[in-house]
Design an enzyme around this catalytic site. Structure first.
Site, PDB file in Angstrom:
ATOM      1  N   HIS A  52      -9.467  22.061 -84.803  1.00 30.97           N
ATOM      2  CA  HIS A  52     -10.577  21.853 -85.355  1.00 30.97           C
ATOM      3  C   HIS A  52     -11.399  23.382 -86.154  1.00 30.97           C
ATOM      4  O   HIS A  52     -12.396  23.437 -86.148  1.00 30.97           O
ATOM      5  CB  HIS A  52     -11.682  21.178 -84.447  1.00 30.97           C
ATOM      6  CG  HIS A  52     -11.391  19.992 -84.029  1.00 30.97           C
ATOM      7  ND1 HIS A  52     -11.807  18.642 -84.813  1.00 30.97           N
ATOM      8  CD2 HIS A  52     -10.738  19.565 -82.882  1.00 30.97           C
ATOM      9  CE1 HIS A  52     -11.128  17.720 -84.140  1.00 30.97           C
ATOM     10  NE2 HIS A  52     -10.739  18.041 -82.995  1.00 30.97           N
ATOM     11  N   ASN A 125     -14.903  11.973 -82.871  1.00 30.82           N
ATOM     12  CA  ASN A 125     -13.986  12.008 -84.124  1.00 30.82           C
ATOM     13  C   ASN A 125     -14.476  11.019 -84.953  1.00 30.82           C
ATOM     14  O   ASN A 125     -15.442  10.175 -84.898  1.00 30.82           O
ATOM     15  CB  ASN A 125     -12.586  11.910 -83.636  1.00 30.82           C
ATOM     16  CG  ASN A 125     -11.887  13.000 -83.272  1.00 30.82           C
ATOM     17  OD1 ASN A 125     -12.062  14.180 -83.432  1.00 30.82           O
ATOM     18  ND2 ASN A 125     -10.864  12.850 -82.131  1.00 30.82           N
TER      19      ASN A 125
END
Ligand code: NDP
Length: 484
Positions: A52, A125
């Protein structure tokens, strides 16, 4: 006009010329101003996130529109109309800090709610499930998404080798390769807490809960061909879209929902309700509306407020709790540990991470300790003490988690069906969605060994014969081979 200073506060007379011995001579070591400037530049980056790394974020508000007090005593849900400030950070998973935004990947969807009783971080997510259900596999999974040690290139061979040996990934792989695997911007995708968490109420009752944020902008996706063209023009399309929309006053919104499951029901579902590769079907656990999330303010300093933003699922507040989800349990350790490593011991005292409510703890010292323990009470530096330092409060005790079982490395594949839920998803897809799914998979499999492709086709065939057939045809292999 303000006078420029050194970081020690001394006024600077000349910021254009280094100190040299004569106009053509070498630079003097005494030019501390130059040394300080270069030394700071050397330290401008902190380690990028291992996963990420590339992200886009903004501030906003959650407004509660429904009554949830039967389920939770969390202050954030205490009354209809309650507003709580928040920070979001969206991200891709695999790409590095400079990666293009419009790449096919799962997107991180992290929210920090600055509640009146501490920060609640929902670190989810844009997909309701994940590739693995046992955290022991996480570093291996991520290794397959990163660069090959010799070629230093991403390796489809490694990705499909791992996935084909890990059928619990099928659900997430199907979402990733579907239209939703490549949203046009962070605003045009849903967010999910993904894990099962818990709510607990004033009576001490616990409920299992899943969190959903449905986009109000509508879903919009790129095809692979469109993204190749877009990336050729700009690698920063998500930043441009999100930052630009908020600057224009075109504030993106999501509707927040929960699914609730009683503790009694959790033992009776045909799937493990704490398995991160599974959803709770809506027909059994309908979405219950909670409120509205709006993003309405851009950060003023990307590095300070987004690169240093530190989200951790371990940040829950009274009325919210964890579940036995194994991956969640591991993340409770791993996220805070990553922040201590990449930002520093006191990362939670940085303005973007600091709670908006008072903080009273007894942690001491460590690098960059820039705040007091508060209350001007230097004698109360341990607990218990007789000097009026902060105390525990029994009123916040969480109801017990009723768990039992043998302590063992239980096989996470035993009794699990990895095909039913991907099949339910595949059956939702119309002909066009299926064709794009097949061609996206075929493109992602380019150059992968035949043995691995065949192993993966067997899994697709167990989801649905048309799935394997479609991928096989898209790969130019014709009819699916019969495999054991
Ligand atoms: P439903 O028909 O009630 O729900 C289907 C869900 O699938 C909706 O939430 C919809 O999201 C979402 N969806 C639609 N197209 C796609 C896509 N291309 N990729 C990912 N999600 C999509 O069925 P069930 O609840 O029984 O679930 C069936 C399957 O739908 C599941 O196996 C799962 O794969 C998927 N799904 C289920 C979710 C859940 O929490 N139950 C959440 C998301 C996906 P939207 O309403 O935003 O269009």
């Amino acid at each position: 006009m303000k006078t420029m200073t050194t970081s020690g506060g001394a006024p600077i007379a000349d910021n254009q010329n280094s100190i040299t011995a004569g106009p053509r001579g070498p630079v003097m070591l005494q030019d501390y101003q130059l040394i300080e400037k270069l030394a700071h530049q050397n330290r401008e980056r902190i380690p990028e996130r291992v996963v990420h790394a590339k992200g886009w974020g903004a501030y906003g508000t959650l407004t509660v529109t429904e009554d949830l007090t039967d389920y939770t005593c969390a202050e954030i849900f205490s009354e209809i109309g309650k507003q709580t400030p928040l920070l979001t950070r969206f991200s891709t998973v695999a790409g590095e800090l400079g990666a293009a935004d419009a790449e096919r990947d799962v997107r991180g969807f992290a929210i920090k709610f600055y509640t009146g009783q501490g920060n609640w971080d929902l670190v989810g997510n844009n997909t309701p499930v994940f590739f693995i259900r046992d955290p022991l596999k996480f570093p291996d999974f991520i290794r397959t998404q990163k660069r090959h040690p010799r070629t230093n290139l991403r390796s489809p061979e490694a990705m499909w080798d791992f996935w084909s040996l890990s059928p619990e990934s099928l659900h997430q792989v199907t979402i990733l390769m579907s239209d939703r695997g490549l949203p046009q911007s962070p605003m045009q995708m849903n967010g999910y807490g993904s894990h099962t968490f818990s709510f607990w109420n004033k009576k001490g009752e616990r409920f299992w809960v899943k969190f959903h944020f449905k986009t109000r902008q509508g879903h919009a996706h790129y095809t692979n061909a469109q993204s190749a063209e877009i990336i050729g023009q700009s690698r920063e399309t998500y930043q441009e879209a999100l930052f630009g929309a908020i600057e224009r006053g075109d504030f993106p919104k999501w509707t927040m929902y929960v699914q609730i499951m009683s503790e009694a029901k959790a033992g009776k579902t045909p799937y493990n309700p704490f398995d991160l590769t599974k959803v709770w079907p809506h027909a059994d656990y309908p979405l219950i509306k909670v409120g509205e999330m709006e993003l309405n303010r851009n950060p003023d300093n990307y590095f300070a407020e987004i690169e240093q933003a530190a989200f951790s699922p371990s940040n829950v507040v009274p009325g919210l709790g964890f579940s036995p989800d194994k991956v969640l349990q591991a993340r409770l350790f791993a996220y805070a540990d990553a922040h201590r490593y990449r930002i520093g011991t006191h990362y939670e005292a940085l303005p973007v991470n600091a709670p908006k409510c008072p903080v009273h703890h007894y942690h001491k010292d460590g690098s960059m300790r820039f705040f007091q323990n508060g209350d001007n009470n230097p004698d109360a530096y341990y607990e218990p003490n007789s000097f009026g330092g902060p105390n525990q409060d029994e009123a916040y005790r969480e109801p017990p988690l009723a768990l039992s079982g043998d302590v063992e490395r239980h096989n996470h594949r035993d009794g699990n069906d990895d095909y039913v839920q991907p099949r339910a998803l595949f059956e939702l897809f119309d002909t066009g969605q299926r064709e794009r799914l097949f061609s996206n998979i075929a493109a992602a499999m380019e150059g992968v060994s035949d043995e691995i492709v065949q192993r993966q086709l067997v899994h697709f065939g167990k989801i649905h014969p048309d799935y394997a057939e479609g991928v096989s045809t898209a790969l130019g292999l014709g009819a699916v081979r019969k495999c054991a």
